[in-house]
Design an enzyme around this catalytic site. Sequence first.
Site, PDB file in Angstrom:
ATOM      1  N   ARG A  79     -77.960 -71.215  12.096  1.00 30.61           N
ATOM      2  CA  ARG A  79     -78.446 -70.749  10.798  1.00 30.61           C
ATOM      3  C   ARG A  79     -77.686 -71.439   9.662  1.00 30.61           C
ATOM      4  O   ARG A  79     -78.243 -71.755   8.621  1.00 30.61           O
ATOM      5  CB  ARG A  79     -78.367 -69.226  10.683  1.00 30.61           C
ATOM      6  N   TYR A  88     -93.846 -73.861 -13.681  1.00 30.63           N
ATOM      7  CA  TYR A  88     -94.447 -73.667 -12.357  1.00 30.63           C
ATOM      8  C   TYR A  88     -94.805 -72.190 -12.191  1.00 30.63           C
ATOM      9  O   TYR A  88     -93.943 -71.323 -12.261  1.00 30.63           O
ATOM     10  CB  TYR A  88     -93.476 -74.128 -11.271  1.00 30.63           C
ATOM     11  N   ASP A  90     -85.491 -77.600 -12.831  1.00 28.03           N
ATOM     12  CA  ASP A  90     -86.494 -77.911 -11.821  1.00 28.03           C
ATOM     13  C   ASP A  90     -86.996 -79.315 -12.131  1.00 28.03           C
ATOM     14  O   ASP A  90     -87.740 -79.531 -13.084  1.00 28.03           O
ATOM     15  CB  ASP A  90     -87.639 -76.888 -11.871  1.00 28.03           C
ATOM     16  N   LYS A  96     -92.955 -81.634  -2.406  1.00 29.17           N
ATOM     17  CA  LYS A  96     -93.782 -82.506  -3.232  1.00 29.17           C
ATOM     18  C   LYS A  96     -93.361 -83.968  -3.060  1.00 29.17           C
ATOM     19  O   LYS A  96     -93.536 -84.516  -2.002  1.00 29.17           O
ATOM     20  CB  LYS A  96     -93.711 -82.037  -4.684  1.00 29.17           C
TER      21      LYS A  96
HETATM   22  C1  LIG Z   1     -94.391 -76.582  -5.750  1.00 29.08           C
HETATM   23  C2  LIG Z   1     -93.394 -76.340  -6.798  1.00 29.08           C
HETATM   24  C3  LIG Z   1     -92.414 -75.351  -6.652  1.00 29.08           C
HETATM   25  C4  LIG Z   1     -92.370 -74.453  -5.436  1.00 29.08           C
HETATM   26  O1  LIG Z   1     -92.169 -75.167  -4.239  1.00 29.08           O
HETATM   27  P1  LIG Z   1     -92.663 -74.584  -2.820  1.00 29.08           P
HETATM   28  O2  LIG Z   1     -92.116 -75.557  -1.833  1.00 29.08           O
HETATM   29  O3  LIG Z   1     -94.162 -74.545  -2.869  1.00 29.08           O
HETATM   30  O4  LIG Z   1     -92.094 -73.223  -2.666  1.00 29.08           O
HETATM   31  C5  LIG Z   1     -91.496 -75.197  -7.668  1.00 29.08           C
HETATM   32  N1  LIG Z   1     -91.522 -75.973  -8.770  1.00 29.08           N
HETATM   33  C6  LIG Z   1     -92.449 -76.925  -8.945  1.00 29.08           C
HETATM   34  C7  LIG Z   1     -92.428 -77.755 -10.198  1.00 29.08           C
HETATM   35  C8  LIG Z   1     -93.411 -77.143  -7.967  1.00 29.08           C
HETATM   36  O5  LIG Z   1     -94.347 -78.095  -8.153  1.00 29.08           O
END
Ligand SMILES: *Cc1c(COP(=O)(O)O)cnc(C)c1O
Length: 383
Positions: free
Chosen positions: A52, A104, A177, A202
């Site tokens: 873990r 987001y 982010d 992404k």
């Molecule tokens: C997709 C996304 C998230 C969340 O990511 P997940 O892997 O789907 O949980 C957060 N911030 C941005 C800008 C995103 O495009």
Amino acid sequence: MTGAGWSPRTLAAQALGHIDAATRAVVPPIHVSTTFLRDADNQYRSGNIYGRADNETVRQAEAVIAALEGAGAAMLLGSGMSAATAVFLALAPGAHVVAPRVMYWALRNWLLTDASHWGLRVETVDMSDLEALRAAVRPGETRLVWLETPGNPLWTLTDIAAAAGIAHAAGARLAVDSTCATPLLTRPLALGADIVMHAATKYLNGHSDVIAGALATSRPDEFWARIRRNRSMLGQILGPLEAYLLLRGMRTLPLRLQAACAGAMELATRLAGHERVAGVLYPGLPGHPGHDIARRQMQGGFGGMLSIRLHGGAAAAVATAARVALWKRATSLGGVESLIEHRASIEGPDSPCPPDLLRLSVGIEDPGDLYDDLDQALRGGTA
Ligand SMILES: *Cc1c(COP(=O)(O)O)cnc(C)c1O
């Protein structure tokens, strides 16, 4: 192992050049063991105790992300949302946090509906307005400023260095982010951010086949240690198979991103002159409100994400998305295949997303093919 002066493209291509010690394999093995042998004297000199907290494949992927971000440490978690919420949940109950009004949507939704259950006091501001941010932070009370740049789905730019100054002056940390900027276009830590977050789902992975989240920091401090401890205690971990796929995907990140940035720039420019398009939101266009910040803060491109607003409102937007053939009508972004989405349908009635907006995630296909498909979809049956 790593040459100090190597470019991100070089570091990424070889995933830091790791060679498996036992077999001399150029491609690292996937470590799946959940448990590890103790030494005869009862110690764990390998540094691995239990799966873990300990996994070598996960660590290898973390090392690549840390190198690309110029970070002191990186951490992988089970999704982008788990990475983002892990930062908020490491705050003490009662903490005041400031987040963007447009961001987001799932994280915005969590912050506005669920975060209060953990005692967080969330305030949202227009993050493109530094005076609004300055007015929102409460010295000694605000513990975290969260921003997203370029921010979904209007591709709002926030000046990271200025926001870091405002956050730090109030005694708060700054977390960014940076999913859509990727570690290649913007380095938030070098601009003063304390933590950078990626939905590795992404661009970092890039093939729409892994859900993963990443955090990185310049100085692993006690706050970072609390996030790490929570990751293990709450089990917000990434599995080794996903970590391996992510490691493989990141090898081509610079090439994929270059293609996406070039495609997005070409599409933004051409779509700005399209008779059915009321507006194009792309930080690379001189008319975009964040263009000047983007020129300072983004190197090598303005990203692969843009949005278009259509004459004819929501109905025209939905109808246009219905007519594409090459673009795929799907949520998410940052993959090799181009995606189109009517965001307002996804985000629901309280979304700040304009109803006439279509979000475009530009993949690595030929931009001419992508334009032609959008053009026929925009013109629809009336062409
Ligand atoms: C997709 C996304 C998230 C969340 O990511 P997940 O892997 O789907 O949980 C957060 N911030 C941005 C800008 C995103 O495009």
